[in-house]
Design a protein around this motif. Structure first.
Motif, PDB file in Angstrom:
ATOM      1  N   ARG A  87      49.184  30.680  48.020  1.00 23.50           N
ATOM      2  CA  ARG A  87      48.001  30.795  48.901  1.00 23.50           C
ATOM      3  C   ARG A  87      46.956  29.877  48.491  1.00 23.50           C
ATOM      4  O   ARG A  87      46.403  30.150  47.509  1.00 23.50           O
ATOM      5  N   GLY A  88      47.000  28.679  49.084  1.00 22.35           N
ATOM      6  CA  GLY A  88      46.336  27.658  48.701  1.00 22.35           C
ATOM      7  C   GLY A  88      46.459  27.152  47.284  1.00 22.35           C
ATOM      8  O   GLY A  88      47.434  26.731  47.096  1.00 22.35           O
ATOM      9  N   ILE A 136      48.311  35.970  38.942  1.00 19.60           N
ATOM     10  CA  ILE A 136      47.661  34.983  39.663  1.00 19.60           C
ATOM     11  C   ILE A 136      47.495  33.915  38.946  1.00 19.60           C
ATOM     12  O   ILE A 136      46.835  34.055  37.502  1.00 19.60           O
ATOM     13  N   GLY A 137      47.865  32.714  39.245  1.00 19.57           N
ATOM     14  CA  GLY A 137      47.359  31.576  38.451  1.00 19.57           C
ATOM     15  C   GLY A 137      47.410  30.190  39.348  1.00 19.57           C
ATOM     16  O   GLY A 137      47.704  30.209  40.474  1.00 19.57           O
ATOM     17  N   PRO A 138      47.247  28.987  38.840  1.00 22.52           N
ATOM     18  CA  PRO A 138      47.183  27.882  39.683  1.00 22.52           C
ATOM     19  C   PRO A 138      48.699  27.534  40.183  1.00 22.52           C
ATOM     20  O   PRO A 138      49.483  27.910  39.717  1.00 22.52           O
ATOM     21  N   SER A 139      48.436  27.253  41.386  1.00 19.51           N
ATOM     22  CA  SER A 139      49.760  27.011  41.906  1.00 19.51           C
ATOM     23  C   SER A 139      50.568  25.908  41.569  1.00 19.51           C
ATOM     24  O   SER A 139      51.889  25.722  41.672  1.00 19.51           O
ATOM     25  N   SER A 140      49.910  24.823  40.869  1.00 19.13           N
ATOM     26  CA  SER A 140      50.726  23.785  40.092  1.00 19.13           C
ATOM     27  C   SER A 140      51.425  24.139  38.913  1.00 19.13           C
ATOM     28  O   SER A 140      52.089  23.326  38.250  1.00 19.13           O
ATOM     29  N   ILE A 144      42.823  40.504  46.054  1.00 16.95           N
ATOM     30  CA  ILE A 144      42.770  40.202  44.708  1.00 16.95           C
ATOM     31  C   ILE A 144      42.686  38.619  44.536  1.00 16.95           C
ATOM     32  O   ILE A 144      41.961  38.138  43.564  1.00 16.95           O
ATOM     33  N   ALA A 145      43.469  37.998  45.300  1.00 20.53           N
ATOM     34  CA  ALA A 145      43.395  36.383  45.209  1.00 20.53           C
ATOM     35  C   ALA A 145      41.926  36.016  45.677  1.00 20.53           C
ATOM     36  O   ALA A 145      41.426  34.982  45.216  1.00 20.53           O
ATOM     37  N   ASP A 146      41.054  36.526  46.722  1.00 20.45           N
ATOM     38  CA  ASP A 146      39.756  36.398  46.896  1.00 20.45           C
ATOM     39  C   ASP A 146      38.844  36.465  45.665  1.00 20.45           C
ATOM     40  O   ASP A 146      37.967  35.829  45.357  1.00 20.45           O
ATOM     41  N   ARG A 192      39.361  33.845  42.924  1.00 21.07           N
ATOM     42  CA  ARG A 192      38.599  32.600  43.397  1.00 21.07           C
ATOM     43  C   ARG A 192      37.207  32.567  42.810  1.00 21.07           C
ATOM     44  O   ARG A 192      36.569  31.746  42.423  1.00 21.07           O
ATOM     45  N   ILE A 193      36.587  33.884  43.069  1.00 18.85           N
ATOM     46  CA  ILE A 193      35.162  33.910  42.779  1.00 18.85           C
ATOM     47  C   ILE A 193      34.946  34.156  41.331  1.00 18.85           C
ATOM     48  O   ILE A 193      34.201  33.556  40.556  1.00 18.85           O
ATOM     49  N   TYR A 194      35.556  35.180  40.553  1.00 21.34           N
ATOM     50  CA  TYR A 194      35.558  35.390  39.103  1.00 21.34           C
ATOM     51  C   TYR A 194      35.966  34.147  38.385  1.00 21.34           C
ATOM     52  O   TYR A 194      35.303  34.040  37.277  1.00 21.34           O
TER      53      TYR A 194
END
Length: 275
Positions: free
Chosen positions: A238-239, A256-260, A142-144, A147-149
């Motif tokens: 994850r990154g 899922i969201g920005p790690s920051s 899902i994380a991959d 990143r694309i969408y």
């Protein structure tokens, strides 16, 4: 261009490698290298160390950044940048650059030794992946996808937010999980629409949100077939992405969201209460 006459040969050759010498000094070193075998050997060692150090630094840049550090930087300046400026302010520029190169060169020479080669070879040959490596966690897929969408402009979602009722009916029947679309506008997130994904051969619903800065967030879920009690909210990085996972009824969820973003746990808990 730098003047290095009178400095140690290692420093002069480091400047030579970087192309930072005046033409007269470069010619002088060319002549020295032509007649001095030890100087040539030192040059090759420095070049090897530079290549090794550059590769190691490049690998370091691609390592996941600790979540706490990312968020500290996001929330405000810390002491590290100021410390770095103070620590390097009194170092000659060329000395500050050549010593890491010499250290890296030493490591290269060490790795060329037979004993270290044997150890490295043995380590590689005896590694056997565990059975858990054969199955990829669904949240990683899902994380991959995310990143694309998340880069899409005109086609961010399959069904827009204006068709919310259709989204709930469509995804509930496709995934097998009844749900409500969470209103996250109090958290600064606007619902954009939805997609249907697939992870580990199972359908996954994806609800897409956007914050005021244009960052993309998503709530994804799939049926897990179990009747486990809800787990505690668990956050991993994850990154550049952070993932908050939890269980509810017979479904697995991930935000899922920005790690920051320091508020992901709070957003996940708000979503879990109403979804």
């Amino acid at each position: 261009m730098q003047q290095t006459k009178g400095l140690a040969l290692e420093i002069r050759l480091s400047a030579y490698i970087d192309g930072e010498l005046p033409e007269a000094e470069k010619s002088e070193l060319d002549a020295l290298l032509a007649r001095d075998e030890k100087a040539r050997a030192l040059l090759q060692t420095l070049r090897a160390g530079s290549a090794f150090g550059n590769k190691a630094f490049e690998d370091f840049l691609h390592d996941p950044v600790p979540l706490a550090l990312v968020r500290q930087i996001k929330q405000g300046p810390g002491i590290t940048p100021r410390f770095a400026r103070v620590a390097t302010a009194n170092l000659p520029q060329r000395n500050a650059r050549v010593w890491p190169r010499l250290a890296a060169a030493s490591v290269v020479l060490l790795f060329l030794g037979g004993a270290s080669g044997f150890i490295l070879g043995s380590t590689v040959n005896t590694y056997v992946p565990g059975p858990e490596a054969a199955e990829r966690p669904w949240v990683q897929e899902i994380a991959d996808y995310h990143r694309i969408y998340a880069r899409q402009k005109r086609h961010l979602v399959e069904v827009p937010a204006s068709q919310a009722a259709e989204i709930e009916t469509w995804l509930a029947s496709s995934v097998g999980v009844a749900f409500n679309i969470p209103d996250l506008s109090p958290k600064g997130l606007t619902f954009e629409g939805a997609r249907l994904l697939v992870a580990n051969g199972k359908p996954v619903a994806q609800l897409v949100y956007r914050d005021r800065d244009g960052n993309i967030f998503a709530i994804c879920f799939q049926r897990n077939g179990s009747s486990e009690q809800p787990d505690q909210f668990s956050e991993t990085i994850r990154g550049d992405l952070s993932l908050v996972t939890w269980q509810k009824d017979k479904a697995s969820f991930v935000l899922i969201g920005p790690s920051s973003d320091p508020a992901l746990q709070d957003i996940a808990q708000t979503a879990a209460a109403v979804i």
